[in-house]
Design a protein around this motif. Structure first.
Motif, short mmCIF file in Angstrom:
data_model
loop_
_atom_site.label_atom_id
_atom_site.label_comp_id
_atom_site.label_asym_id
_atom_site.label_seq_id
_atom_site.Cartn_x
_atom_site.Cartn_y
_atom_site.Cartn_z
N ASP A 31 -11.73 3.32 5.45
CA ASP A 31 -12.39 3.92 4.29
C ASP A 31 -12.10 5.41 4.25
OD1 ASP A 31 -13.83 4.07 2.02
OD2 ASP A 31 -15.79 3.94 2.97
N THR A 62 -6.40 -5.76 -0.34
CA THR A 62 -6.72 -4.80 0.70
C THR A 62 -5.51 -4.54 1.59
OG1 THR A 62 -8.96 -5.69 0.74
CG2 THR A 62 -8.34 -4.29 2.57
N CYS A 63 -5.31 -3.29 1.94
CA CYS A 63 -4.23 -2.91 2.85
C CYS A 63 -4.52 -3.49 4.23
CB CYS A 63 -4.13 -1.39 2.93
SG CYS A 63 -2.88 -0.81 4.10
N HIS A 118 -5.72 4.28 1.67
CA HIS A 118 -5.22 2.90 1.66
C HIS A 118 -5.91 2.16 0.52
CE1 HIS A 118 -3.33 3.37 5.61
NE2 HIS A 118 -4.40 4.07 5.93
N TYR A 119 -5.26 1.09 0.08
CA TYR A 119 -5.81 0.33 -1.04
C TYR A 119 -6.90 -0.63 -0.60
CZ TYR A 119 -1.78 1.59 -3.93
OH TYR A 119 -0.85 2.25 -4.66
N ARG A 120 -7.92 -0.70 -1.39
CA ARG A 120 -8.89 -1.79 -1.39
C ARG A 120 -9.36 -1.87 -2.83
NH1 ARG A 120 -14.46 -3.59 0.77
NH2 ARG A 120 -13.88 -5.74 1.21
N TYR A 168 -6.42 -1.00 6.34
CA TYR A 168 -7.47 -0.35 5.54
C TYR A 168 -8.51 0.32 6.40
CZ TYR A 168 -11.34 0.32 2.37
OH TYR A 168 -12.36 0.88 1.65
N CYS A 208 0.86 -1.19 0.00
CA CYS A 208 0.00 0.00 0.00
C CYS A 208 0.89 1.24 0.00
CB CYS A 208 -0.89 -0.03 1.24
SG CYS A 208 -2.04 1.36 1.34
#
Length: 128
Positions: free
Chosen positions: A66, A60-61, A70-72, A64, A34
């Motif tokens: 929302d 997903t990080c 961060h990545y998802r 994570y 991430c």
């Protein structure tokens, strides 16, 4: 508002938006980590979530939230982007390969011409 405080506020907002832009631009293909540096997990959506297919897979990080920092990323999107990146790289490699073949042919022709010129020079030196 104090001008210094306003300047700090604007710098903080600019840094935040720069990070958002970085995260958005970096989400191409299959990532290893991430933006925050944490590793990505391969997870499946729970079966009770009905807004998409149950069992949908994500990268997903580990940390994570929302908050868009961060990545998802859906697994399918990441794989499609990775394939597109690889396809582009393959096309570039094929272009380079064709150029190398052209250069090899040209190199062979130039070597033959140099050999002819060397032979001609030796004939002229012998005649003189």
């Amino acid at each position: 508002m104090d001008p210094n405080e306003e300047r700090r506020f604007m710098k903080a907002h600019k840094a935040h938006y720069d990070n958002l832009h970085f995260v958005r631009d970096s989400m191409q293909g299959i990532q290893e980590r991430c933006v925050c540096g944490k590793r990505l997990l391969h997870e499946r959506a729970p079966a009770e979530v009905y807004d998409y297919l149950p069992g949908k897979r994500f990268f997903t990080c580990k940390e994570y939230k929302d908050d868009v920092m961060h990545y998802r990323q859906p697994w399918v999107c990441a794989v499609e982007e990775e394939l597109q990146i690889m396809k582009t790289r393959l096309e570039k490699c094929e272009e380079h390969k064709s150029l190398v073949v052209k250069l090899e042919v040209e190199n062979h022709e130039l070597k033959a011409e140099v050999e002819k010129l060397i032979a001609r020079v030796s004939e002229l030196e012998y005649a003189a």
